[in-house]
Design a protein around this motif. Structure first.
Motif, PDB file in Angstrom:
ATOM      1  N   PRO A  84    -102.049 -50.929  37.393  1.00 33.50           N
ATOM      2  CA  PRO A  84    -102.168 -49.733  38.428  1.00 33.50           C
ATOM      3  C   PRO A  84    -100.672 -48.938  38.437  1.00 33.50           C
ATOM      4  N   SER A  85     -99.490 -49.905  38.707  1.00 32.99           N
ATOM      5  CA  SER A  85     -98.199 -49.013  38.858  1.00 32.99           C
ATOM      6  C   SER A  85     -97.864 -48.293  37.463  1.00 32.99           C
ATOM      7  N   THR A  86     -98.581 -48.706  36.213  1.00 32.91           N
ATOM      8  CA  THR A  86     -98.094 -47.711  35.051  1.00 32.91           C
ATOM      9  C   THR A  86     -98.340 -46.426  35.049  1.00 32.91           C
ATOM     10  N   PRO A  87     -97.064 -45.778  34.783  1.00 32.70           N
ATOM     11  CA  PRO A  87     -96.990 -44.224  34.720  1.00 32.70           C
ATOM     12  C   PRO A  87     -98.035 -43.769  33.886  1.00 32.70           C
ATOM     13  N   MET A  88     -98.607 -42.628  34.386  1.00 35.18           N
ATOM     14  CA  MET A  88     -99.704 -41.998  33.638  1.00 35.18           C
ATOM     15  C   MET A  88     -99.406 -41.468  32.310  1.00 35.18           C
ATOM     16  N   SER A 113     -96.069 -36.747  35.058  1.00 35.41           N
ATOM     17  CA  SER A 113     -96.635 -37.846  34.682  1.00 35.41           C
ATOM     18  C   SER A 113     -95.948 -39.127  34.527  1.00 35.41           C
ATOM     19  N   CYS A 114     -94.540 -39.081  34.199  1.00 31.34           N
ATOM     20  CA  CYS A 114     -93.667 -40.042  33.890  1.00 31.34           C
ATOM     21  C   CYS A 114     -93.435 -40.830  35.232  1.00 31.34           C
ATOM     22  N   VAL A 115     -93.685 -40.457  36.492  1.00 29.52           N
ATOM     23  CA  VAL A 115     -93.576 -41.263  37.753  1.00 29.52           C
ATOM     24  C   VAL A 115     -94.658 -41.318  38.470  1.00 29.52           C
ATOM     25  N   THR A 116     -95.966 -40.749  37.783  1.00 32.69           N
ATOM     26  CA  THR A 116     -97.158 -40.724  38.688  1.00 32.69           C
ATOM     27  C   THR A 116     -97.967 -42.023  38.103  1.00 32.69           C
TER      28      THR A 116
END
Lengths: 726, 152, 201
Positions: B17-21, B57-60
């Motif tokens: 779940p922590s993977t960036p979108m 999305s790189c930090v979401t």
């Protein structure tokens, strides 16, 4: 005139490719590529008629122009098809483009290789494409004329049809393909009269815009082939360092990590996803043999420049008259040191490449500026025959000279070979920033004198800097000798258009150990700064207006003078600006184009420089697409302005200090000046377009700062604290 | 398995779940129009919408979008008919094109709430999207054109 | 000093003067002397300690006088020149939440995070930057300028429980924490209130 020793980059490339042999390659391997299976990418479009490497016509009349040059934003996928569409007489709505393979058919005559650089695409392909299209047009006309049994010269081509003018009888190109294919192309087809050009010289819409507004354009980083793995490389923190030992226990324990591969210069972590590879890299422990660069920092580099300039004569790049004699006659003399820093390319798309190395062949994908060098490099690295390497060029998320390098190509090739599977290597922004080939830093010592009337009597410019070709040349099997000039280090400084009776330009080669490379406009990116700012200083010393002073030293009809006058006129040179604001001017020729810019800046009491407006006048010879040219000038201004205001790569203990856009700042929207581009209408030979807008911006801004504040900036980037009102 | 709605279609991922979108979209869902530029929310090439608002999305992380609607450049319109996309083509804004998905997505998020943006509005919304080709002035012109054409 | 900062200072001083002028008419909204004896000397001393936290980079960066937050221990203007927006959550297309997540991200240059990352709204800016201790103290007591908190205990509650405030003591990535721990900070504020909440002169 060039000295004997001088190495001309472009003619050198030409010679080496031809002489080297190894890089002269066969035709590409036919068949569907694996990217096509996945994406339906039409790198080799289906066509019913392929009369030559450039042109494909389908039965429905659609024309595909195959472009072997790389699209990195400069509009080559539009400008080259425009040349074909015009000469072939087809409607623009029926024209599309496709990327060509690595193939000698796409050899760029202006560059001496299949390559996109030196602002040379239109220069190189204008004549070949016109000829190729005219040949096809004549074949189609001949086919129609034969079927109607009328002389070919009674028929014309128009909007994708051949028309018999007397009877108005006509046939669409699509109906004529089979018959046309049987006709031998003429050696010397009749070219259109330029006054009849429909597209050339007009602001035609870009063909690649639609794919760039909906996410469908494929860049290297978007490539996905079946069975592909992802890789990321841990590189030595110190430039030139090598792997001493690896502890990959934790890295291999990361879910998804499949391989950890030592490459000597780094360690590749391969995984089933980019995220897993990145996690694996974080867990990887490597000790490094740091090597000699660990002792090098920005301060030691500066010292090496200063020492070298003081102690070495250097090589004479140019000498006219006698500067010592000139100095003795001068009424006033000025000495100054100018410094330009190392700069990163920082393309928006970080370096990446995909390779599928098999036992006896390889297929590769990515954004590259030199397809045949890639082909040769992959062949050598993978150990497969060069004719068995298929290169698929994607869109480039920026090039600026960076994608002329082979480092990222080698990464993917080595890792695919090691994994036995297709591998996509992706560099993070930090990898990209810290493992670039940088625009060389340059230490300039300038001296000049004027007579009582203010005219320059001598000019002596000494540049201490790296030789780009010393490193880059090796990719072509070339070794720059110690007594050999590398014009990329001083171009723009040694052949001044200004009339100066005693002139000398010396190049003191310093090998800093920092990898340096071609950066948008190469040598001119810094020589325009030192030369045009110092010229401004001379004008001030003579008590003359900077524009008038320049014009007084130029031939009345020179193209330099032409763009200076145009830029000045459009900018309202001489009109009053509010206090704290100033106007500066600069001019430079590079890649056969002449560009002058007037910058209007305001400097706050905190020293913050705001560039409000840039007026750009460009003489690029004959222009294919004026809107593309304008866009390139606008973009060049931004690229050069980012560098002038913020750009600086510094070194500490052999490590690049900057990491990402938080500490290597590009210009953002709110800092964007108004940019007005004015193009000179010309039938002169094609000049370059992608780079020549960059050199004049830094000096124009710096000269404007002087006009606004009375302070001379002699070192880039411009430092706010030095401009602060005390 | 985590279910995520992207462009009104439900996708599934078993990534942490922590993977960036960004990487889920690109490498798992095949939506490569969203680009990787910096990985630290500095450049904005990776801009997407989450419930209509701009997100890098790189930090979401995946966890931040569960139960929400994600829109990427591919889903902005089915046929490039969004007024911004049309204006972008009319102005020939893109050069290399790499940052343009982010530019358009940020502009679209702005226009939803600020349909008639001033230059200052445009600066504030678009400052987060870096373009190295220097297309800023054309981007600005395209936004104004789209706004004039009533685009959101 | 940058012109921007100078401008802010001018604004802050003006705000301070206005606040002071208003204070004469300002009726305290709570009776803080209910349980403890008033001790203005003790109160001022406690506040002068506590105020160091408000003035620390972690707290003041998002409490500017203008609409531009600052960032980093050096308090530079926030990258991307982000702006407050009407509700303190940024502007359309560039909200705080566009980059800031519910928690910190580990890695150089990555944005810090906490739930509901935002600034005070435009209508109630709760300025810390450039304030004097006295002016800040008056502001804290003024519901029109303290986020609408009617009692000082309400403000304390906010400081104690809002995860965004708590983030200051867990800022991540090597960022400095405020000079007092959160517990000491609360202790000093309570001391100040209990001693009558007198403001520094």
């Amino acid at each position: 005139m060039k000295t004997k020793q001088e190495l001309d980059r472009r003619s050198f490339l030409k010679a080496s490719i031809v002489a080297g042999g190894a890089l002269v390659l066969g035709l590409n391997i036919p068949g569907v590529s694996r990217a096509e299976e996945r994406f339906g990418v039409t790198s080799e479009p289906a066509a019913d008629f392929s009369p030559n490497a450039f042109i494909k016509i389908a039965k429905d009349g659609k024309v595909t122009v195959v472009v072997g040059q790389s699209e990195m934003g400069q509009g080559v996928m539009t400008s080259l098809p425009m040349i074909v569409a015009d000469e072939l007489e087809v409607d623009w709505a029926n024209v599309s483009f496709a990327h060509g393979p690595a193939d000698k058919a796409f050899f760029n005559p202006a560059m001496g290789m299949q390559g996109t650089g030196g602002s040379s695409s239109v220069k190189g392909f204008f004549a070949p494409l016109r000829k190729a299209a005219a040949q096809v047009r004549e074949m189609l006309i001949s086919a129609a004329a034969a079927s109607w049994n009328v002389p070919a010269d009674t028929c014309i081509a128009e909007n994708g049809r051949v028309i018999h003018t007397a009877t108005k009888r006509s046939a669409a190109y699509g109906e004529l393909l089979e018959a046309a294919a049987k006709i031998t192309p003429a050696d010397k087809p009749k070219l259109k009269d330029p006054k009849d050009f429909k597209y050339i010289g007009k602001a035609v819409k870009r063909l690649d815009s639609p794919s760039k507004v909906n996410g469908s354009a494929t860049f290297g980083i978007d490539v996905k082939v079946p069975g592909m793995l992802y890789a990321i490389i841990l590189r030595s923190p110190v430039i030139g360092g090598t792997v001493k030992s690896i502890d990959d226990t934790a890295a291999k324990a990361v879910k998804g990590v499949t391989h950890v591969v030592s490459l000597g210069y780094g360690v590749g972590v391969i995984a089933d996803s980019f995220v897993a590879a990145r996690k694996g890299r974080s867990a990887l422990k490597v000790t490094w043999e740091e090597g000699p660069m660990a002792a090098v920092s920005s301060e030691t580099i500066m010292k090496s420049f200063v020492d070298a300039e003081a102690s070495k004569k250097g090589l004479e790049a140019k000498k006219i008259g006698d500067v010592a004699a000139g100095r003795s006659k001068a009424a006033k003399v000025l000495d100054a040191v100018y410094y330009a820093p190392f700069l990163a390319h920082a393309t928006m798309e970080p370096m990446n490449f995909t390779a599928d190395v098999r036992s006896d062949s390889a297929e590769v994908w990515g954004g590259v500026q030199a397809q045949m060098l890639v082909q040769g490099t992959v062949a050598k690295t993978a150990g497969v025959p060069v004719e068995k390497v298929k290169v698929n060029t994607t869109m480039l998320g920026g090039g600026f000279g960076r994608r002329f390098e082979m480092d990222y190509v080698i990464d993917a090739t080595l890792l695919s070979k090691a994994a036995g599977k297709p591998v996509k290597v992706v560099w993070t922004r930090e990898d990209d920033m810290q493992n670039d080939v940088y625009r060389p830093a340059v230490y300039n010592k300038l001296s000049a004198g004027i007579d009582a009337a203010g005219k320059p009597v001598f000019w002596h410019h000494r540049l201490a800097t790296d030789a780009i070709m010393a490193r880059a040349g090796k990719a072509f099997g070339f070794n720059l000798k110690d007594d050999q000039l590398d014009s990329s280090s001083f171009e723009g400084a040694h052949e001044l258009e200004y009339k100066i009776p005693n002139f000398q330009c010396d190049w003191i080669r310093v090998d800093t150990g920092i990898p340096v490379g071609f950066w948008r406009s190469v040598g001119s990116s810094h020589t325009a700064f030192s030369v045009e700012c110092f010229m401004d200083e001379l004008a001030a010393l003579a008590g003359k207006d900077p524009l008038e002073y320049r014009l007084s030293l130029l031939e009345e009809n020179s193209r330099h003078a032409g763009v200076l006058r145009l830029a000045a006129e459009k900018a309202g040179w001489g009109k009053k600006l509010p206090p704290g604001s100033g106007r500066g001017i600069a001019v430079a020729e590079s890649f056969g184009s002449y560009v002058a810019q007037v910058a209007e800046v305001s400097v706050g009491s905190d020293g913050k420089v705001k560039v409000d407006r840039v007026v750009c006048a460009a003489d690029c010879g004959q222009i294919v697409n004026p809107d593309t040219v304008a866009a390139q000038m606008e973009g060049s201004v931004v690229y050069g302005l980012s560098a002038a205001l913020y750009g600086e790569i510094t070194i500490k203990n052999g490590r690049v200090v900057q990491t990402n856009f938080n500490n290597y700042k590009p210009l953002r929207m709110n800092e964007m000046p108004k940019v007005e581009v004015h193009l000179v209408t010309s039938s002169a030979p094609h000049g370059g377009v992608g780079e020549p807008g960059t050199p004049p911006i830094a000096p124009a801004v710096v000269n404007a700062i002087f006009a606004a504040t009375g302070k001379r900036v002699r070192s880039l980037p411009i430092r706010t604290d030095e401009l602060k009102k005390s | 398995m985590t279910k995520i709605s992207v462009n009104k279609k439900v996708f599934e991922t078993d990534s942490d779940p922590s993977t960036p979108m960004l990487w889920v979209l690109r490498d798992e869902f095949g939506l490569t129009g969203t680009k990787f530029g910096c990985g630290i929310a500095q450049c904005g090439s990776c801009t997407i919408h989450v419930d209509g608002e701009a997100r890098r999305s790189c930090v979401t992380p995946i966890s931040a979008v569960v139960g929400k609607e994600v829109t990427t450049i591919e889903g902005l319109s089915p046929d490039s008919s969004h007024p911004l996309q049309k204006a972008w083509i009319a102005e020939d804004a893109p050069q290399c094109g790499y940052c343009q998905s982010g530019q358009i997505m940020a502009a679209a998020a702005m226009l939803k709430k600020t349909p008639k943006p001033t230059d200052a509005d445009i600066d504030q919304a678009m400052n987060g999207i870096i373009c190295r080709c220097g297309t800023y002035n054309r981007v600005r012109a395209a936004i104004k054109l789209a706004a004039m054409n009533g685009g959101k | 000093m940058s012109s921007r900062v100078l401008k802010f200072l001018v604004i802050f001083i003006a705000v301070g003067v206005v606040a002071f002028a208003r204070f004469g008419r300002f009726e305290p909204v709570e009776n803080v002397a209910a349980s403890t004896a008033e001790d203005p000397v003790k109160a001022r001393a406690a506040f002068n300690e506590a105020v160091k936290v408000f003035f620390s980079a972690r707290c003041s960066n998002c409490h500017p006088g203008g609409d531009a937050p600052t960032q980093g221990d050096e308090r530079r203007i926030h990258d991307q020149d982000v702006k407050r927006g009407p509700d303190g959550k940024g502007v359309a297309g560039m909200e705080c939440a566009t980059c800031h997540q519910a928690e910190n991200m580990d890695g150089e240059g990555l944005p810090p995070g906490a739930p509901n990352w935002h600034m005070p709204p435009a209508g109630n800016k709760m300025v810390f930057q450039g304030m004097t201790a006295a002016a800040l103290c008056q502001q804290l007591k003024d519901p029109a300028r303290n986020g609408g908190r009617k009692t000082l205990k309400e403000s304390i509650h906010h400081i104690e429980t809002d995860p965004l405030v708590g983030w200051a003591w867990n800022p991540g990535n090597g960022r400095s924490a405020p000079p007092l721990s959160q517990a000491d900070f609360l202790k000093k504020l309570n001391e100040w209130i209990d001693a009558g909440a007198a403001c520094p002169e």
